[in-house]
Scaffold this motif. Structure first.
Motif, PDB file in Angstrom:
ATOM      1  N   VAL A  58       0.843  -1.189   0.000  1.00  0.00           N
ATOM      2  CA  VAL A  58       0.000   0.000   0.000  1.00  0.00           C
ATOM      3  C   VAL A  58       0.884   1.246   0.000  1.00  0.00           C
ATOM      4  O   VAL A  58       1.972   1.261   0.567  1.00  0.00           O
ATOM      5  N   LYS A  59       0.411   2.274  -0.636  1.00  0.00           N
ATOM      6  CA  LYS A  59       1.157   3.517  -0.812  1.00  0.00           C
ATOM      7  C   LYS A  59       1.250   4.287   0.508  1.00  0.00           C
ATOM      8  O   LYS A  59       0.280   4.353   1.276  1.00  0.00           O
ATOM      9  N   ASP A  60       2.386   4.915   0.728  1.00  0.00           N
ATOM     10  CA  ASP A  60       2.616   5.712   1.929  1.00  0.00           C
ATOM     11  C   ASP A  60       2.083   7.125   1.710  1.00  0.00           C
ATOM     12  O   ASP A  60       2.841   8.084   1.571  1.00  0.00           O
ATOM     13  N   LEU A  61       0.749   7.250   1.680  1.00  0.00           N
ATOM     14  CA  LEU A  61       0.166   8.578   1.507  1.00  0.00           C
ATOM     15  C   LEU A  61      -1.164   8.693   2.239  1.00  0.00           C
ATOM     16  O   LEU A  61      -1.183   9.014   3.415  1.00  0.00           O
ATOM     17  N   ASP A  62      -2.269   8.382   1.596  1.00  0.00           N
ATOM     18  CA  ASP A  62      -3.578   8.662   2.169  1.00  0.00           C
ATOM     19  C   ASP A  62      -4.194   7.500   2.939  1.00  0.00           C
ATOM     20  O   ASP A  62      -5.054   7.716   3.784  1.00  0.00           O
ATOM     21  N   LEU A  63      -3.814   6.288   2.627  1.00  0.00           N
ATOM     22  CA  LEU A  63      -4.447   5.129   3.254  1.00  0.00           C
ATOM     23  C   LEU A  63      -3.988   4.991   4.709  1.00  0.00           C
ATOM     24  O   LEU A  63      -2.797   4.866   4.990  1.00  0.00           O
ATOM     25  N   LYS A  64      -4.947   4.987   5.643  1.00  0.00           N
ATOM     26  CA  LYS A  64      -4.628   4.892   7.064  1.00  0.00           C
ATOM     27  C   LYS A  64      -4.888   3.485   7.581  1.00  0.00           C
ATOM     28  O   LYS A  64      -5.951   2.913   7.342  1.00  0.00           O
ATOM     29  N   LEU A  65      -3.899   2.958   8.279  1.00  0.00           N
ATOM     30  CA  LEU A  65      -3.988   1.654   8.938  1.00  0.00           C
ATOM     31  C   LEU A  65      -3.607   1.866  10.401  1.00  0.00           C
ATOM     32  O   LEU A  65      -2.525   2.394  10.686  1.00  0.00           O
ATOM     33  N   ALA A  66      -4.473   1.470  11.296  1.00  0.00           N
ATOM     34  CA  ALA A  66      -4.238   1.716  12.717  1.00  0.00           C
ATOM     35  C   ALA A  66      -2.886   1.168  13.156  1.00  0.00           C
ATOM     36  O   ALA A  66      -2.540   0.021  12.857  1.00  0.00           O
ATOM     37  N   PRO A  69       2.869   2.844  10.277  1.00  0.00           N
ATOM     38  CA  PRO A  69       3.505   4.096   9.865  1.00  0.00           C
ATOM     39  C   PRO A  69       2.752   4.781   8.733  1.00  0.00           C
ATOM     40  O   PRO A  69       2.177   4.129   7.857  1.00  0.00           O
ATOM     41  N   LEU A  70       2.753   6.117   8.777  1.00  0.00           N
ATOM     42  CA  LEU A  70       2.193   6.924   7.702  1.00  0.00           C
ATOM     43  C   LEU A  70       3.042   8.186   7.612  1.00  0.00           C
ATOM     44  O   LEU A  70       2.910   9.091   8.426  1.00  0.00           O
ATOM     45  N   TRP A  71       3.939   8.221   6.621  1.00  0.00           N
ATOM     46  CA  TRP A  71       4.932   9.283   6.535  1.00  0.00           C
ATOM     47  C   TRP A  71       4.721  10.219   5.358  1.00  0.00           C
ATOM     48  O   TRP A  71       5.346  11.262   5.303  1.00  0.00           O
ATOM     49  N   ARG A  72       3.881   9.857   4.397  1.00  0.00           N
ATOM     50  CA  ARG A  72       3.472  10.730   3.297  1.00  0.00           C
ATOM     51  C   ARG A  72       4.669  11.296   2.517  1.00  0.00           C
ATOM     52  O   ARG A  72       4.606  12.393   1.976  1.00  0.00           O
ATOM     53  N   GLY A  73       5.766  10.538   2.485  1.00  0.00           N
ATOM     54  CA  GLY A  73       6.945  10.971   1.755  1.00  0.00           C
ATOM     55  C   GLY A  73       7.679  12.128   2.400  1.00  0.00           C
ATOM     56  O   GLY A  73       8.536  12.741   1.758  1.00  0.00           O
ATOM     57  N   ASN A  74       7.419  12.411   3.671  1.00  0.00           N
ATOM     58  CA  ASN A  74       7.999  13.561   4.359  1.00  0.00           C
ATOM     59  C   ASN A  74       9.051  13.117   5.368  1.00  0.00           C
ATOM     60  O   ASN A  74       8.808  12.215   6.169  1.00  0.00           O
ATOM     61  N   HIS A  75      10.217  13.792   5.358  1.00  0.00           N
ATOM     62  CA  HIS A  75      11.333  13.333   6.193  1.00  0.00           C
ATOM     63  C   HIS A  75      11.075  13.544   7.684  1.00  0.00           C
ATOM     64  O   HIS A  75      11.519  12.743   8.513  1.00  0.00           O
ATOM     65  N   VAL A  76      10.347  14.587   8.055  1.00  0.00           N
ATOM     66  CA  VAL A  76      10.076  14.832   9.480  1.00  0.00           C
ATOM     67  C   VAL A  76       9.120  13.780  10.030  1.00  0.00           C
ATOM     68  O   VAL A  76       9.324  13.252  11.132  1.00  0.00           O
ATOM     69  N   LEU A  77       8.079  13.460   9.283  1.00  0.00           N
ATOM     70  CA  LEU A  77       7.153  12.422   9.726  1.00  0.00           C
ATOM     71  C   LEU A  77       7.871  11.078   9.842  1.00  0.00           C
ATOM     72  O   LEU A  77       7.609  10.299  10.771  1.00  0.00           O
ATOM     73  N   ARG A  78       8.784  10.819   8.905  1.00  0.00           N
ATOM     74  CA  ARG A  78       9.547   9.564   8.969  1.00  0.00           C
ATOM     75  C   ARG A  78      10.476   9.554  10.188  1.00  0.00           C
ATOM     76  O   ARG A  78      10.535   8.564  10.924  1.00  0.00           O
ATOM     77  N   GLU A  79      11.200  10.641  10.406  1.00  0.00           N
ATOM     78  CA  GLU A  79      12.139  10.695  11.526  1.00  0.00           C
ATOM     79  C   GLU A  79      11.432  10.564  12.874  1.00  0.00           C
ATOM     80  O   GLU A  79      11.991   9.991  13.819  1.00  0.00           O
ATOM     81  N   HIS A  80      10.201  11.078  12.963  1.00  0.00           N
ATOM     82  CA  HIS A  80       9.444  10.973  14.205  1.00  0.00           C
ATOM     83  C   HIS A  80       8.643   9.679  14.299  1.00  0.00           C
ATOM     84  O   HIS A  80       8.004   9.422  15.319  1.00  0.00           O
ATOM     85  N   ALA A 298      -2.265  19.761   7.376  1.00  0.00           N
ATOM     86  CA  ALA A 298      -2.904  19.898   8.689  1.00  0.00           C
ATOM     87  C   ALA A 298      -3.223  18.529   9.283  1.00  0.00           C
ATOM     88  O   ALA A 298      -3.050  18.311  10.494  1.00  0.00           O
ATOM     89  N   ASP A 299      -3.667  17.592   8.444  1.00  0.00           N
ATOM     90  CA  ASP A 299      -3.967  16.248   8.928  1.00  0.00           C
ATOM     91  C   ASP A 299      -2.694  15.539   9.387  1.00  0.00           C
ATOM     92  O   ASP A 299      -2.675  14.873  10.423  1.00  0.00           O
ATOM     93  N   ALA A 300      -1.603  15.711   8.619  1.00  0.00           N
ATOM     94  CA  ALA A 300      -0.327  15.116   9.006  1.00  0.00           C
ATOM     95  C   ALA A 300       0.205  15.728  10.293  1.00  0.00           C
ATOM     96  O   ALA A 300       0.836  15.045  11.111  1.00  0.00           O
ATOM     97  N   SER A 301      -0.051  17.014  10.491  1.00  0.00           N
ATOM     98  CA  SER A 301       0.413  17.684  11.705  1.00  0.00           C
ATOM     99  C   SER A 301      -0.235  17.090  12.956  1.00  0.00           C
ATOM    100  O   SER A 301       0.377  17.052  14.025  1.00  0.00           O
ATOM    101  N   LYS A 302      -1.458  16.617  12.818  1.00  0.00           N
ATOM    102  CA  LYS A 302      -2.120  15.959  13.954  1.00  0.00           C
ATOM    103  C   LYS A 302      -1.368  14.691  14.342  1.00  0.00           C
ATOM    104  O   LYS A 302      -1.197  14.405  15.536  1.00  0.00           O
ATOM    105  N   ASP A 303      -0.939  13.917  13.348  1.00  0.00           N
ATOM    106  CA  ASP A 303      -0.161  12.706  13.638  1.00  0.00           C
ATOM    107  C   ASP A 303       1.167  13.061  14.302  1.00  0.00           C
ATOM    108  O   ASP A 303       1.637  12.356  15.195  1.00  0.00           O
TER     109      ASP A 303
END
Length: 449
Positions: A58-66, A69-80, A298-303
């Motif tokens: 599954v693609k690392d973007l919009d699909l949410k799995l409880a 990981p969901l990093w949306r191709g962003n280095h900060v989300l990945r690092e955290h 904004a949605d990613a910022s919540k995560d």
């Protein structure tokens, strides 16, 4: 890439040997092509489920799995190490259907690019030629399917993000449509979950997963999925000033048009003239795209637990986000009215034709780095989307069909139908290209049964 020993993990949880072997197979291919964002551990088997044990990326973007990981191709989300707090509806359905979700594939940052070269985890290499791009933003999934890491992979499509990488990597892709034209002033309705596969028949198997298993009787002949005789319009010219067509692209479309004629379909040079307003379409809709991006950030910022700032993003993403200020209520209203007229003109063409055959992309996969120059990146990005993006606005279904080229790289042709014609398009795709898509030089060395 796996953080556990597959064999030991399998003994503890009762994971099948097949699941362990698939993960090892995916890891071997990923070492060469770099299509994975992260692997996921096997879930508890559901032997009675319709797709029990079937491998899926599954693609690392919009699909949410409880808890995944969901990093949306962003280095900060990945690092955290951000994770989803819940399953979204499709994520929950995939689990309930029994898919073995092997991992997440790389995406362009927030899905904005037509290549998959995120700074967060490096570029995906095309399995047909190392150093070429895999397309985007679902490039990780397209590469994985082309290389036979898995038979089916998930992706999303806002302006071509399934079809463009499918064309560059040489696989089938389905962007499903909406029940009716999408003319609302939000891009949320334009962004569709879909799938890529090495066989058109596998995409047909995914129609119930997407809730698209009701097929009008008039669209099917009733014998082994054969399509009725269709009226097909063919487009072989550029509709954008950004990128012209390569000679091989035109030849690929003409070859598929000739095959459709040989199969008994009525094939004519014709296309919706409104497609030639593509340059104006991109100017009108770019502020809307920026507004959609602001909602995604904004949605990613919540995560993440804090706002993502400009310095947390790639320069191109930050530049696009800044354009959200142009999406004033008045501008959005005017754009929505303009889009309504455009979509009505566009979809009216299907009152006279059943299918549009066109290139999926104007040129074959460019070399990695081709989109790096900020002075040309947006121009080239929109040029690559000239045959795909308007059909996100209209909400029509579209399919990429792989087509072998004279050189090493594949071509892709696109089939576009009226609303509700997903099954018809897949039947036609299978007529054009039965069986497996061509196998690239870098690919799995065993079947995926």
């Amino acid at each position: 890439m796996l953080s556990v020993s597959p064999a030991r993990h399998g003994r503890v949880l009762g994971v099948s040997d097949h699941s362990v072997e698939v993960r090892e197979h995916v890891t071997r291919l990923d070492a060469a092509l770099k299509f994975m964002a992260t692997a996921l551990p096997p879930a508890s088997p559901r032997p009675a489920a319709p797709f029990a044990g079937e491998p899926l990326l599954v693609k690392d973007l919009d699909l949410k799995l409880a808890d995944a990981p969901l990093w949306r191709g962003n280095h900060v989300l990945r690092e955290h190490g951000t994770v989803s707090g819940h399953d979204d509806p499709l994520g929950r359905r995939l689990r309930e259907l029994g898919f073995d979700i092997v991992g997440r594939t790389k995406s362009a940052e927030f899905g904005l690019a037509v290549t998959t070269e995120p700074l967060a985890y490096g570029p995906v290499h095309n399995p047909w030629e190392h150093g070429r791009g895999a397309g985007g933003s679902s490039g990780g999934s397209a590469c994985a399917v082309a290389a036979r890491a898995v038979r089916i992979a998930h992706g999303t499509d806002l302006g071509g993000s399934l079809r463009i990488p499918a064309a560059h990597c040489g696989v089938f892709a389905l962007k499903p449509g909406l029940a009716r034209p999408a003319t609302t002033p939000t891009l949320a309705a334009w962004n569709q979950h879909g799938f890529l596969a090495s066989r058109a028949g596998d995409l047909r198997r995914m129609l119930p997963v997407l809730g698209l298993d009701r097929v009008p009787d008039a669209d099917r002949a009733g014998t082994e999925g054969a399509t009725r005789r269709l009226r097909v319009g063919v487009l072989t010219s550029a509709v954008s000033s950004a990128i012209d067509l390569g000679a091989g692209t035109v030849e690929a479309v003409e070859r598929m048009a000739a095959k459709l004629s040989d199969l008994g379909h009525q094939v004519l040079p014709a296309h919706p003239r409104v497609l030639e307003q593509f340059d104006q379409f991109t100017v009108k809709t770019t502020p809307m795209l920026a507004g959609w991006l602001a909602e995604e950030v904004a949605d990613a910022s919540k995560d993440l637990g804090r706002p993502l700032t400009e310095t947390d993003m790639e320069p191109g993403t930050a530049h696009m986000l800044a354009m959200a200020a142009l999406a004033t209520p008045e501008a959005v209203r005017d754009t929505a009215q303009w889009l309504h007229r455009l979509v009505m003109d566009l979809t009216a063409w299907w009152e006279r034709f059943d299918v549009l055959l066109s290139p999926t992309v104007p040129v074959q996969a460019p070399r990695l780095g081709w989109f790096d120059d900020p002075d040309t990146a947006m121009h080239r990005t929109f040029g690559m989307m000239q045959y795909t993006a308007m059909f996100n606005a209209s909400g029509q279904p579209a399919v990429n069909v792989p087509c072998a080229g004279a050189g090493a790289l594949p071509y892709g042709v696109q089939l576009v139908g009226a609303h509700g014609s997903e099954a018809k398009l897949l039947d036609l795709a299978e007529e054009l290209s039965p069986g497996e898509a061509p196998t690239p030089p870098v690919s799995g060395d065993r079947g995926l049964g």
